[in-house]
Design an enzyme around this catalytic site. Structure first.
Site, PDB file in Angstrom:
ATOM      1  N   GLY A 194       0.822  -1.208   0.000  1.00 36.77           N
ATOM      2  CA  GLY A 194       0.000   0.000   0.000  1.00 36.77           C
ATOM      3  C   GLY A 194       0.855   1.256   0.000  1.00 36.77           C
ATOM      4  O   GLY A 194       0.533   2.245  -0.670  1.00 36.77           O
ATOM      5  N   THR A 195       1.945   1.227   0.731  1.00 33.51           N
ATOM      6  CA  THR A 195       2.819   2.405   0.815  1.00 33.51           C
ATOM      7  C   THR A 195       3.367   2.757  -0.564  1.00 33.51           C
ATOM      8  O   THR A 195       3.386   3.929  -0.956  1.00 33.51           O
ATOM      9  CB  THR A 195       3.974   2.121   1.799  1.00 33.51           C
ATOM     10  OG1 THR A 195       3.412   1.832   3.079  1.00 33.51           O
ATOM     11  CG2 THR A 195       4.910   3.307   1.923  1.00 33.51           C
ATOM     12  N   ASN A 201      -7.722   4.043   9.294  1.00 36.35           N
ATOM     13  CA  ASN A 201      -7.187   2.810   9.870  1.00 36.35           C
ATOM     14  C   ASN A 201      -7.308   2.768  11.382  1.00 36.35           C
ATOM     15  O   ASN A 201      -7.361   1.692  11.978  1.00 36.35           O
ATOM     16  CB  ASN A 201      -5.726   2.614   9.454  1.00 36.35           C
ATOM     17  CG  ASN A 201      -4.894   3.870   9.584  1.00 36.35           C
ATOM     18  OD1 ASN A 201      -5.217   4.895   8.989  1.00 36.35           O
ATOM     19  ND2 ASN A 201      -3.846   3.803  10.365  1.00 36.35           N
ATOM     20  N   GLN A 239      -7.671   0.154   3.886  1.00 36.02           N
ATOM     21  CA  GLN A 239      -8.506  -0.438   4.944  1.00 36.02           C
ATOM     22  C   GLN A 239      -9.917  -0.754   4.471  1.00 36.02           C
ATOM     23  O   GLN A 239     -10.638  -1.482   5.147  1.00 36.02           O
ATOM     24  CB  GLN A 239      -8.563   0.493   6.173  1.00 36.02           C
ATOM     25  CG  GLN A 239      -7.226   0.665   6.874  1.00 36.02           C
ATOM     26  CD  GLN A 239      -6.725  -0.623   7.549  1.00 36.02           C
ATOM     27  OE1 GLN A 239      -7.466  -1.597   7.727  1.00 36.02           O
ATOM     28  NE2 GLN A 239      -5.450  -0.640   7.912  1.00 36.02           N
ATOM     29  N   GLY A 257      -2.327  -6.101  -0.105  1.00 35.52           N
ATOM     30  CA  GLY A 257      -2.707  -7.499   0.042  1.00 35.52           C
ATOM     31  C   GLY A 257      -2.826  -7.964   1.484  1.00 35.52           C
ATOM     32  O   GLY A 257      -3.767  -8.673   1.838  1.00 35.52           O
ATOM     33  N   HIS A 258      -1.882  -7.530   2.336  1.00 37.93           N
ATOM     34  CA  HIS A 258      -1.849  -8.131   3.674  1.00 37.93           C
ATOM     35  C   HIS A 258      -2.960  -7.641   4.596  1.00 37.93           C
ATOM     36  O   HIS A 258      -3.096  -8.134   5.718  1.00 37.93           O
ATOM     37  CB  HIS A 258      -0.468  -7.978   4.325  1.00 37.93           C
ATOM     38  CG  HIS A 258      -0.132  -6.615   4.831  1.00 37.93           C
ATOM     39  ND1 HIS A 258      -0.165  -6.301   6.170  1.00 37.93           N
ATOM     40  CD2 HIS A 258       0.274  -5.497   4.202  1.00 37.93           C
ATOM     41  CE1 HIS A 258       0.224  -5.036   6.327  1.00 37.93           C
ATOM     42  NE2 HIS A 258       0.492  -4.532   5.149  1.00 37.93           N
ATOM     43  N   CYS A 317       5.198   5.310  20.841  1.00 38.78           N
ATOM     44  CA  CYS A 317       6.296   5.655  21.744  1.00 38.78           C
ATOM     45  C   CYS A 317       7.405   6.335  20.941  1.00 38.78           C
ATOM     46  O   CYS A 317       8.127   5.687  20.206  1.00 38.78           O
ATOM     47  CB  CYS A 317       6.832   4.395  22.397  1.00 38.78           C
ATOM     48  SG  CYS A 317       7.945   4.764  23.741  1.00 38.78           S
TER      49      CYS A 317
HETATM   50  C1  LIG Z   1      -4.734   3.374   5.530  1.00 40.61           C
HETATM   51  C2  LIG Z   1      -3.419   2.727   5.250  1.00 40.61           C
HETATM   52  N1  LIG Z   1      -2.698   3.124   4.198  1.00 40.61           N
HETATM   53  C3  LIG Z   1      -1.516   2.567   3.890  1.00 40.61           C
HETATM   54  C4  LIG Z   1      -0.993   1.560   4.667  1.00 40.61           C
HETATM   55  C5  LIG Z   1       0.327   0.949   4.284  1.00 40.61           C
HETATM   56  O1  LIG Z   1       0.137  -0.283   3.663  1.00 40.61           O
HETATM   57  P1  LIG Z   1       1.367  -1.328   3.548  1.00 40.61           P
HETATM   58  O2  LIG Z   1       1.587  -1.873   4.921  1.00 40.61           O
HETATM   59  O3  LIG Z   1       0.904  -2.355   2.575  1.00 40.61           O
HETATM   60  O4  LIG Z   1       2.529  -0.557   3.023  1.00 40.61           O
HETATM   61  C6  LIG Z   1      -1.692   1.126   5.805  1.00 40.61           C
HETATM   62  C7  LIG Z   1      -1.125   0.095   6.698  1.00 40.61           C
HETATM   63  O5  LIG Z   1      -1.432   0.036   7.859  1.00 40.61           O
HETATM   64  C8  LIG Z   1      -2.937   1.715   6.091  1.00 40.61           C
HETATM   65  O6  LIG Z   1      -3.663   1.330   7.155  1.00 40.61           O
END
Ligand SMILES: Cc1ncc(COP(=O)(O)O)c(C=O)c1O
Length: 388
Positions: A71-72, A151, A179, A200-201, A325
């Protein structure tokens, strides 16, 4: 001790059907999907079948699906690729204060490299100020990026309305749907979204695979340069086993959608009601509806979220806290701060996020354990007001 996993917004378990479908691609089906020979060609067919399954889940055309690593990466590619494609002509990025860092830090990076950035605020319930967003979009705006669902709180944003605003103003609209996909229906045939990220995860595929949906005709500079994979939009040899796994996960998600919005939601509501009924000075953060059916974010006043997590961990219960933290001090999350959640509540916030693998017994155990944990921590807390 059995693990009670209530941290599915952090990651999900790989569905057994997904793992099974991936296995041959670590064995006999190891060809390169871009090779000219038929050994590679048969692997290519599985990649394309996965593309079709993901497209079907989203109501998209398979040609609009680009596989990425997470996702990133998809978020980075969407924001940076749009700004680069419009280089020198548009210099403004609109996003929200409550985005995941995968969007927010990219927007802020662009802000330090020649762009003006507007971060749309939210109210105490975590809802966006839509008028603020609409007024912020100008002729100079390159992209609006707004998550589909948050999220931390699970609050679902009015993506249809935002997409319409962007369409009317002729601005590229990106949504981080990491999400949302798999938890609530997403139909890109109906909503004029230009770019969408998924991971995917978060939907029972493995870590290390994601998608950037790119609507036909959207201007986007490629993020990864190299070979001509993924229609020249994302270079790099295709991660075949993971792509195949994501395809199966997408198919399963479509089949489980009813369960998600009924049984999983009922379990989430049972948990929320049980915690509020049995733990004094507890509150739910964020508007309760529309909200992801699997998520609740509950604050227990006058105690530290991290301490609650440690005590839950002793019973095998996994959740997340709304504080991070950093440099020795426990800072409440940027999402809870943007909502103006009071200090004493933000510090004691816990996010529970369920999946189809949870049972009523899981939920009842948390409801049973939590009151004693909170009571014990409050006895030790310096924040509890005198006489409380
Ligand atoms: C809303 C949202 N965007 C992006 C990401 C990042 O996804 P990834 O872990 O696949 O890079 C997350 C992961 O927690 C997320 O919750």
């Amino acid at each position: 001790m059995k693990t009670i996993y209530l941290d599915n917004n952090a990651t999900t378990r790989v569905a057994p059907e997904v793992a099974e479908a991936m296995a041959p691609f670590f064995g006999e089906l190891y060809g390169n999907a871009s090779s000219m020979h038929s050994f590679g060609g048969q692997v290519r067919k599985h990649v394309e079948a996965a593309r079709e399954k993901v497209a079907a889940l989203l109501g998209a055309d398979p040609s609009e699906i680009v596989f990425t690593s997470c996702g990133t990466e998809s978020d980075n590619a969407a924001l940076r690729g749009t700004v680069e494609a419009l280089a020198g002509r548009k210099h403004h990025v609109v996003t929200t204060r409550v985005e995941h860092p995968a969007v927010l830090s990219v927007a802020r990076y662009l802000g330090n490299h020649g762009c003006r950035v507007t971060e749309v605020p939210v109210n105490a319930e975590g809802l966006l100020d839509l008028q603020f967003l609409e007024d912020a979009v100008t002729d100079d705006t390159a992209i609006v990026s707004c998550m589909w669902a948050n999220n931390e709180t699970g609050v679902v944003f009015p993506i249809d309305e935002i997409a319409q605003i962007c369409q009317l103003k002729g601005v590229t609209f990106h949504t981080d749907a990491v999400q949302a996909v798999g938890k609530i229906p997403v139909n890109l045939a109906k909503t004029p979204i230009d770019l969408l990220s998924l991971s995917g995860h978060k939907l029972h595929a493995p870590k290390g695979v994601g998608v950037l949906y790119i609507r036909k005709g959207t201007r986007l500079a490629p993020f990864m340069l190299g070979g001509h994979q993924e229609g020249g939009k994302r270079a790099g040899t295709e991660n075949v086993p993971y792509i195949v796994g994501l395809g199966v996960a997408a198919e399963l998600a479509a089949g489980h959608m009813r369960d998600e919005v009924t049984r999983v939601r009922d379990l989430r509501d049972r948990l929320e009601q049980g915690l509020l009924a049995h733990c004094p000075d507890a509150r739910v953060n964020g508007r309760r509806d529309p909200r992801l059916p699997n998520t609740t974010n509950v604050s227990f006043e006058f105690v530290e979220g991290e301490a609650i997590l440690l005590m839950l961990d002793e019973f095998g219960i996994c959740a997340s806290s709304g504080s991070a933290c950093t440099s020795g001090s426990l800072e409440p999350s940027h999402v809870l701060r943007a909502m103006g959640v009071p200090f004493t509540a933000a510090h004691g916030s816990i996010r529970f996020s369920l999946s189809r693998y949870n049972t009523q017994a899981d939920i009842d155990l948390v409801i049973e354990r939590m009151p004693a944990i909170i009571r014990r921590l409050r006895e030790l807390s310096p924040f509890v007001p005198q006489g409380a």
